[in-house]
Scaffold this active site. Structure first.
Site, short mmCIF file in Angstrom:
data_model
loop_
_atom_site.label_atom_id
_atom_site.label_comp_id
_atom_site.label_asym_id
_atom_site.label_seq_id
_atom_site.Cartn_x
_atom_site.Cartn_y
_atom_site.Cartn_z
N ARG A 279 0.84 -1.20 0.00
CA ARG A 279 0.00 0.00 0.00
C ARG A 279 0.88 1.25 0.00
O ARG A 279 0.55 2.25 -0.63
CB ARG A 279 -0.92 -0.02 1.22
CG ARG A 279 -1.92 -1.19 1.17
CD ARG A 279 -2.70 -1.31 2.44
NE ARG A 279 -3.66 -2.41 2.40
CZ ARG A 279 -3.38 -3.66 2.80
NH1 ARG A 279 -2.20 -3.96 3.29
NH2 ARG A 279 -4.31 -4.60 2.74
N ASP B 285 -9.39 -5.07 7.96
CA ASP B 285 -8.48 -6.08 8.53
C ASP B 285 -9.16 -6.78 9.71
O ASP B 285 -9.00 -7.99 9.91
CB ASP B 285 -7.18 -5.42 9.01
CG ASP B 285 -6.67 -4.39 8.03
OD1 ASP B 285 -5.57 -4.56 7.50
OD2 ASP B 285 -7.39 -3.39 7.80
N ARG C 128 -11.56 -9.20 8.50
CA ARG C 128 -10.83 -10.40 8.02
C ARG C 128 -10.41 -11.27 9.20
O ARG C 128 -10.50 -12.50 9.14
CB ARG C 128 -9.59 -9.96 7.21
CG ARG C 128 -9.95 -9.43 5.85
CD ARG C 128 -8.75 -8.87 5.10
NE ARG C 128 -9.14 -8.49 3.76
CZ ARG C 128 -8.57 -7.53 3.05
NH1 ARG C 128 -7.54 -6.86 3.54
NH2 ARG C 128 -8.98 -7.26 1.84
N HIS D 57 -3.05 0.40 8.49
CA HIS D 57 -3.71 -0.51 7.54
C HIS D 57 -2.62 -0.90 6.53
O HIS D 57 -2.44 -0.25 5.52
CB HIS D 57 -4.88 0.17 6.85
CG HIS D 57 -5.45 -0.62 5.70
ND1 HIS D 57 -5.95 -1.89 5.84
CD2 HIS D 57 -5.58 -0.33 4.38
CE1 HIS D 57 -6.37 -2.34 4.66
NE2 HIS D 57 -6.14 -1.41 3.76
#
Ligand SMILES: NC(=O)c1ccc[n+]([C@@H]2O[C@H](COP(=O)([O-])OP(=O)(O)OC[C@H]3O[C@@H](n4cnc5c(N)ncnc54)[C@H](O)[C@@H]3O)[C@@H](O)[C@H]2O)c1
Length: 316
Positions: free
Chosen positions: A90, A150, A153, A177
């Site tokens: 990212r 997250d 998840r 993140h």
């Protein structure tokens, strides 16, 4: 012009922005959505596709729009910008997306916008800082979607492993993140029972430490796997975005692990990272400051430091 708190603008009609608009329409979460993209034709096509389902669903006014539409919106969700290519992190997106974020924030401000910023574009923590710095808005009105995805998840992975409904799993991934995020195991509960107490009774895992390591790896690598196979992630992030939008627009005051800006954190300057916070009509009404066990405090500090270094690299 009065702010219409049940109207939102979504900037970026790509996988994330369009799926978010669709999810909000299916759920009837807001009354009005303005979808804005530098590729106007794309925004119009996404809107047409969504609108054609309107006889079969909820009544939400959706339009492809320009930045003037932000003026009376209560909330602007920023999803525009480059996305990860297979193998990219990212943070690799930072240089490409900072310029885009600055120009978008300026265009939104020029409209006379007075609402709340919600940033989803990656790297989301650094870009939340950029939106904060460039807008001059107070910190509680600039929110990053942070580790909500997250955390979902984590909950889904634990639920699958423990053969329990994911809604009975509570817990958070905290920090950036990104690759320095970590599951805060001290806060994970299964049906209200602390993880450490549930696991010995359940007995499904031969080795709890291995399970924890595997879970962290799965959660951190989830986006890489999906991007490798289908190019982008959109469904779970759209649902995460919807939860955030609903919490703000309906003043639900949910406790969510969102990214918030910190001018100072344990000696670090200018960082942003996720920690559970109460989210409602004012934006962030309170970050739930509570101590973590020492090993998790260290993970949080390291993650916050990584973001601070990138914020500094971005020139702030
Ligand atoms: N925070 C999270 O949990 C999370 C999850 C998934 C994706 N993302 C991020 O969301 C972003 C968007 O991902 P995507 O898959 O939708 O990408 P995408 O390529 O499908 O869509 C991006 C859209 O942004 C538009 N755009 C680019 N520059 C613009 C500008 N200056 N003004 C207006 N529109 C502009 C493009 O035309 C395109 O439609 C990426 O940065 C991605 O990494 C974040």
């Amino acid at each position: 012009m009065e702010v219409n708190t049940s109207k939102i603008a979504i900037i970026g009609a790509g996988s994330v922005g369009a799926t978010l608009a669709f999810d909000l329409c299916v759920k009837g979460s807001v009354n009005e959505i303005a979808l804005i993209d530098s590729n106007r034709e794309k925004a119009e096509a996404e809107i047409l596709d969504i609108k054609q389902g309107s006889p079969l669903g909820r009544s939400v006014k959706v339009e492809a729009a320009d930045y003037g539409s932000c003026r009376d919106s209560g909330l602007v969700v920023i999803t525009a910008g480059a996305r990860q290519k297979p193998g990219e992190t990212r943070v690799d997106l930072m240089d490409r997306n900072i310029g885009i974020m600055k120009s978008i924030v300026k265009a939104i401000l020029d409209s006379g916008f007075r609402g709340i910023f919600l940033v989803i574009t990656n790297p989301v923590d650094v870009l939340t800082w950029v939106a904060f710095a460039e807008s001059g808005f107070p910190a509680h009105r600039v929110i990053g979607s942070g580790t909500i995805l997250d955390s979902a998840r984590l909950r889904e992975y634990v639920a699958r492993h423990c053969k329990v409904n994911p809604q009975n799993i509570h817990g958070y991934v905290l920090g950036e993140h990104g690759d320095t995020s970590f599951p805060a195991w001290s806060l994970v509960t299964i049906g209200g029972i602390h993880f450490n107490e549930f696991c010995p009774v359940c007995g499904a895992c031969a080795d709890l430490e291995t399970f924890k390591q595997n879970t962290m790896k799965e959660v951190r690598e989830a986006a890489y796997k999906i991007i490798e196979a289908k190019g982008s992630t959109c469904y779970a992030i759209a649902q995460a975005g919807s939860v955030l939008v609903e919490s703000i627009v309906r003043d639900e005051r949910r406790i969510l692990p969102v990214s918030t800006v910190r001018k100072e954190f344990k000696g670090l300057r200018n960082t942003a990272f996720s920690f559970p916070a109460i989210v409602g009509k004012e934006g962030i009404s309170r970050v739930m400051e509570f101590p973590l066990p020492p090993e998790e405090e260290t993970c949080l500090y390291d993650s916050a430091k990584f973001v601070a270094e990138n914020v500094a690299r971005a020139g702030y």
